[in-house]
Design a protein around this motif. Structure first.
Motif, PDB file in Angstrom:
ATOM      1  N   GLY A   1       0.809  -1.212   0.000  1.00  0.00           N
ATOM      2  CA  GLY A   1       0.000   0.000   0.000  1.00  0.00           C
ATOM      3  C   GLY A   1       0.839   1.257   0.000  1.00  0.00           C
ATOM      4  N   THR A   2       1.888   1.263   0.818  1.00  0.00           N
ATOM      5  CA  THR A   2       2.788   2.421   0.865  1.00  0.00           C
ATOM      6  C   THR A   2       3.502   2.616  -0.461  1.00  0.00           C
ATOM      7  OG1 THR A   2       3.146   2.059   3.234  1.00  0.00           O
ATOM      8  CG2 THR A   2       4.751   3.432   2.086  1.00  0.00           C
ATOM      9  N   LYS A   3       4.001   1.517  -1.029  1.00  0.00           N
ATOM     10  CA  LYS A   3       4.677   1.597  -2.324  1.00  0.00           C
ATOM     11  C   LYS A   3       3.733   2.113  -3.411  1.00  0.00           C
ATOM     12  CE  LYS A   3       7.034  -2.031  -3.554  1.00  0.00           C
ATOM     13  NZ  LYS A   3       7.286  -3.386  -4.103  1.00  0.00           N
ATOM     14  N   MET A   4       2.471   1.694  -3.340  1.00  0.00           N
ATOM     15  CA  MET A   4       1.492   2.107  -4.340  1.00  0.00           C
ATOM     16  C   MET A   4       1.325   3.625  -4.371  1.00  0.00           C
ATOM     17  SD  MET A   4      -2.443   0.822  -4.694  1.00  0.00           S
ATOM     18  CE  MET A   4      -1.903  -0.873  -4.943  1.00  0.00           C
ATOM     19  N   ILE A   5       1.265   4.249  -3.179  1.00  0.00           N
ATOM     20  CA  ILE A   5       1.119   5.702  -3.125  1.00  0.00           C
ATOM     21  C   ILE A   5       2.353   6.389  -3.699  1.00  0.00           C
ATOM     22  CG2 ILE A   5       0.998   7.689  -1.572  1.00  0.00           C
ATOM     23  CD1 ILE A   5      -1.657   6.371  -1.921  1.00  0.00           C
ATOM     24  N   TRP A   6       3.531   5.933  -3.296  1.00  0.00           N
ATOM     25  CA  TRP A   6       4.764   6.537  -3.816  1.00  0.00           C
ATOM     26  C   TRP A   6       4.854   6.408  -5.335  1.00  0.00           C
ATOM     27  CZ3 TRP A   6       8.785   9.337  -1.689  1.00  0.00           C
ATOM     28  CH2 TRP A   6       8.760   9.501  -0.309  1.00  0.00           C
ATOM     29  N   VAL A   7       4.557   5.231  -5.842  1.00  0.00           N
ATOM     30  CA  VAL A   7       4.627   5.004  -7.289  1.00  0.00           C
ATOM     31  C   VAL A   7       3.619   5.890  -8.018  1.00  0.00           C
ATOM     32  CG1 VAL A   7       4.106   3.318  -9.090  1.00  0.00           C
ATOM     33  CG2 VAL A   7       5.556   2.669  -7.181  1.00  0.00           C
TER      34      VAL A   7
ATOM     35  N   ALA B   1      10.506   5.667   5.774  1.00  0.00           N
ATOM     36  CA  ALA B   1      10.676   7.115   5.631  1.00  0.00           C
ATOM     37  C   ALA B   1      10.001   7.856   6.788  1.00  0.00           C
ATOM     38  CB  ALA B   1      10.101   7.581   4.301  1.00  0.00           C
ATOM     39  N   SER B   2      10.691   8.850   7.312  1.00  0.00           N
ATOM     40  CA  SER B   2      10.152   9.668   8.399  1.00  0.00           C
ATOM     41  C   SER B   2       9.260  10.763   7.830  1.00  0.00           C
ATOM     42  CB  SER B   2      11.299  10.302   9.190  1.00  0.00           C
ATOM     43  OG  SER B   2      12.033  11.189   8.353  1.00  0.00           O
ATOM     44  N   LEU B   3       8.552  11.445   8.727  1.00  0.00           N
ATOM     45  CA  LEU B   3       7.700  12.561   8.295  1.00  0.00           C
ATOM     46  C   LEU B   3       8.540  13.644   7.639  1.00  0.00           C
ATOM     47  CD1 LEU B   3       4.975  13.984   8.159  1.00  0.00           C
ATOM     48  CD2 LEU B   3       5.349  14.800  10.499  1.00  0.00           C
TER      49      LEU B   3
ATOM     50  N   ARG C   1      -3.120  17.641  -5.885  1.00  0.00           N
ATOM     51  CA  ARG C   1      -3.783  16.439  -5.371  1.00  0.00           C
ATOM     52  C   ARG C   1      -2.765  15.387  -4.936  1.00  0.00           C
ATOM     53  NH1 ARG C   1      -6.833  15.691  -9.444  1.00  0.00           N
ATOM     54  NH2 ARG C   1      -5.485  14.270 -10.603  1.00  0.00           N
ATOM     55  N   ASN C   2      -1.762  15.162  -5.732  1.00  0.00           N
ATOM     56  CA  ASN C   2      -0.754  14.152  -5.409  1.00  0.00           C
ATOM     57  C   ASN C   2       0.106  14.557  -4.216  1.00  0.00           C
ATOM     58  OD1 ASN C   2      -1.255  12.146  -7.436  1.00  0.00           O
ATOM     59  ND2 ASN C   2      -0.472  13.579  -8.944  1.00  0.00           N
ATOM     60  N   LEU C   3       0.462  15.829  -4.135  1.00  0.00           N
ATOM     61  CA  LEU C   3       1.240  16.295  -2.996  1.00  0.00           C
ATOM     62  C   LEU C   3       0.449  16.153  -1.699  1.00  0.00           C
ATOM     63  CD1 LEU C   3       2.955  19.512  -4.431  1.00  0.00           C
ATOM     64  CD2 LEU C   3       3.910  17.217  -4.204  1.00  0.00           C
ATOM     65  N   GLY C   4      -0.852  16.406  -1.777  1.00  0.00           N
ATOM     66  CA  GLY C   4      -1.698  16.237  -0.605  1.00  0.00           C
ATOM     67  C   GLY C   4      -1.739  14.792  -0.137  1.00  0.00           C
ATOM     68  N   VAL C   5      -1.871  13.872  -1.072  1.00  0.00           N
ATOM     69  CA  VAL C   5      -1.915  12.444  -0.729  1.00  0.00           C
ATOM     70  C   VAL C   5      -0.604  11.998  -0.096  1.00  0.00           C
ATOM     71  CG1 VAL C   5      -2.011  10.121  -1.694  1.00  0.00           C
ATOM     72  CG2 VAL C   5      -3.655  11.834  -2.444  1.00  0.00           C
ATOM     73  N   LEU C   6       0.527  12.416  -0.666  1.00  0.00           N
ATOM     74  CA  LEU C   6       1.818  11.998  -0.129  1.00  0.00           C
ATOM     75  C   LEU C   6       2.049  12.573   1.267  1.00  0.00           C
ATOM     76  CD1 LEU C   6       4.331  10.343  -0.867  1.00  0.00           C
ATOM     77  CD2 LEU C   6       5.394  12.458  -1.681  1.00  0.00           C
ATOM     78  N   PHE C   7       1.683  13.831   1.463  1.00  0.00           N
ATOM     79  CA  PHE C   7       1.822  14.433   2.789  1.00  0.00           C
ATOM     80  C   PHE C   7       0.922  13.721   3.800  1.00  0.00           C
ATOM     81  CE2 PHE C   7       0.238  17.399   6.016  1.00  0.00           C
ATOM     82  CZ  PHE C   7       1.422  17.750   6.639  1.00  0.00           C
ATOM     83  N   GLY C   8      -0.313  13.434   3.401  1.00  0.00           N
ATOM     84  CA  GLY C   8      -1.238  12.745   4.292  1.00  0.00           C
ATOM     85  C   GLY C   8      -0.730  11.379   4.694  1.00  0.00           C
ATOM     86  N   LEU C   9      -0.135  10.655   3.741  1.00  0.00           N
ATOM     87  CA  LEU C   9       0.426   9.339   4.053  1.00  0.00           C
ATOM     88  C   LEU C   9       1.578   9.466   5.041  1.00  0.00           C
ATOM     89  CD1 LEU C   9       0.585   6.265   3.517  1.00  0.00           C
ATOM     90  CD2 LEU C   9       2.196   6.794   1.666  1.00  0.00           C
ATOM     91  N   GLY C  10       2.471  10.426   4.808  1.00  0.00           N
ATOM     92  CA  GLY C  10       3.605  10.610   5.697  1.00  0.00           C
ATOM     93  C   GLY C  10       3.171  10.984   7.104  1.00  0.00           C
ATOM     94  N   PHE C  11       2.187  11.859   7.210  1.00  0.00           N
ATOM     95  CA  PHE C  11       1.685  12.259   8.523  1.00  0.00           C
ATOM     96  C   PHE C  11       1.011  11.092   9.232  1.00  0.00           C
ATOM     97  CE2 PHE C  11      -1.405  14.211  11.406  1.00  0.00           C
ATOM     98  CZ  PHE C  11      -0.595  15.116  12.078  1.00  0.00           C
TER      99      PHE C  11
END
Length: 355
Positions: A54-60, A202-204, A261-271
C-alpha cells in the motif's frame, strides 16, 4: 509528428465507428484508468492487506504522476479533439469529425497519457506483489503454480492496459502513441520502486522534503519557462475553445490540480504513517486479525465513496488548490490512521468483556 497525429485520427475514427456498440464499456474502462481511483479504491484495499504494498502504491502513483506532468510540459502533446480542428494538413475544410464524450475534454497536454501511466504503474505494483506470494517456494508443485499464476496475472495486466488505452483513444482524448508512452513510463517508474526499499521506513521529515522538492521543482520549471515566454498552460484555452460542451471542462484536470492532489496524498500518508494512532492500531496486535483488516477495508472503501460527493468550490482557483490539497491529504490519513484507530478502540472493550 504530423504523421503520428494523422494516422492516430484514422485509428480514432475506426474505433468510434466499429466500437460504437461498446461505448459504455470503453467509457467505463477510461474511468477505471482514472488516477484518482488509485487513492479511493486500490490503496484502501491493498494497505489493509499488506502495508508495504500500500505504501509503495502511493509513492509510485505520486512520483509517476509527477513525471507525467513534467513530460507533458516538455513534449507539448496535442489532444485529438482539438488538434483535428486546428491542423492545416486537411484541405478544403475536410477535417474529420470526432465524437466527444463527458470525459473527453481534458485540459492538460496529451503526451504521455496520465490514465495509461497511472494504470500501468499501479497494476504493475499489484501484480508483482501478488506474484511475490507464490515465488518464494522451491518445490515442484509450487513452481508450477507460480508459473500459472504468473501467466494469468500478466495476461490480466495487459488486458486491462490495452482496454484502458483503447478507451482513451476511443473518446478522442489521446493519440495511440501517447497511451503507449504512458504504459511504458508507468512500468518504468513502478520497476524503479521495486528497488527502493527506503520508502517503507521514511520519516515525516522525508515526506515533507519530498513534497517540497516535487512542488518547487515543478513550480520553478513552470516559472523559468514562463520567463522565456513559453506558456505551459497553453492547452487550457484550446480545451475550452474546442470542447463540445462547456460543462465537460473541469478545473481538476488542469496540470496544477493533479500536482496539488498528489502532494496532498503523499503528505497525508507521511503524517498518518508516523502518527501515534497508526502505531497503536496498525502496528498493534489487532493488525494481525482478519476481522480487523476486513472492518478497516470495508469502512475505508465506504467512507471514500461517500467522500466523492464532497465537492470543492471552483470559483476561486487558489482556494480550490488549497482545499484540494487538504481533501487529498485526508484520504490516506483516514485509511491509515483514523479508521484503524477507531476500530481498534471499538474492538478492545469487547475483548475485555469476553475475558
Amino acid at each position: 509528428m504530423d504523421f503520428l497525429h494523422r494516422n492516430g485520427i484514422l485509428v480514432i475514427q475506426h474505433l468510434q465507428k466499429d466500437y460504437r456498440a461498446y461505448r459504455d464499456f470503453l467509457n467505463f474502462m477510461s474511468s477505471v484508468g482514472d488516477p484518482r481511483n488509485i487513492f479511493s479504491v486500490y490503496f484502501p484495499l491493498w494497505f489493509q492487506l499488506n502495508q508495504t504494498v500500500g505504501t509503495k502504491m502511493i509513492w509510485v502513483a505520486v512520483i509517476g504522476d509527477w513525471f507525467n506532468l513534467i513530460f507533458k510540459w516538455i513534449l507539448f502533446g496535442h489532444r485529438p479533439y482539438w488538434w483535428v480542428q486546428e491542423t492545416q494538413i486537411y484541405t478544403n475544410h475536410s477535417s474529420p469529425w470526432l465524437e466527444q464524450f463527458p470525459t473527453t475534454c481534458e485540459t492538460g497536454p496529451g503526451s504521455p497519457s496520465g490514465h495509461a501511466m497511472g494504470s500501468s504503474c499501479v497494476w504493475y505494483v499489484m501484480v508483482t506483489a501478488a506474484l511475490s506470494y507464490t515465488g518464494g517456494r522451491i518445490d515442484k508443485s509450487s513452481v508450477t503454480l507460480h508459473r500459472l499464476t504468473w501467466s494469468f496475472l500478466w495476461s490480466v495486466f495487459w488486458l486491462i492496459q490495452i482496454s484502458v488505452c483503447i478507451s482513451r483513444v476511443f473518446i478522442a482524448t489521446h493519440f495511440p502513441h501517447q497511451v503507449v508512452l504512458g504504459v511504458i513510463g508507468g512500468m518504468l517508474v513502478a520497476e524503479a520502486f521495486e528497488h527502493t526499499p527506503g520508502i517503507q521506513t521514511a520519516s515525516l521529515r522525508t515526506y515533507i522534503k519530498t513534497n517540497l522538492f516535487l512542488f518547487l521543482f515543478a513550480l520553478g520549471f513552470y516559472l523559468v519557462l514562463k520567463l522565456l515566454d513559453i506558456d505551459l498552460l497553453w492547452s487550457v484555452p484550446k480545451a475550452k475553445k474546442w470542447c463540445a460542451n462547456p460543462d465537460w471542462i473541469h478545473i481538476d484536470t488542469t496540470p496544477f490540480a493533479g500536482l496539488v492532489r498528489n502532494l496532498g496524498v503523499l503528505f497525508g500518508l507521511g503524517f498518518a504513517i508516523n502518527s501515534e494512532m497508526f502505531f497503536l492500531s496498525c502496528r498493534g496486535m489487532d493488525s494481525y486479525k482478519l476481522s480487523f483488516k476486513l472492518l478497516c477495508m470495508m469502512t475505508s472503501l465506504t467512507l471514500l465513496q461517500l467522500y466523492n460527493f464532497v465537492k470543492i468550490p471552483t470559483q476561486a482557483e487558489y482556494l480550490f488548490y488549497v482545499l484540494s490539497f487538504c481533501k487529498s491529504a485526508s484520504i490516506p490519513l483516514a485509511v491509515v490512521a483514523v479508521i484503524p484507530y477507531c476500530i481498534h478502540v471499538l474492538m478492545r472493550p469487547r475483548e475485555k468483556k469476553i475475558n
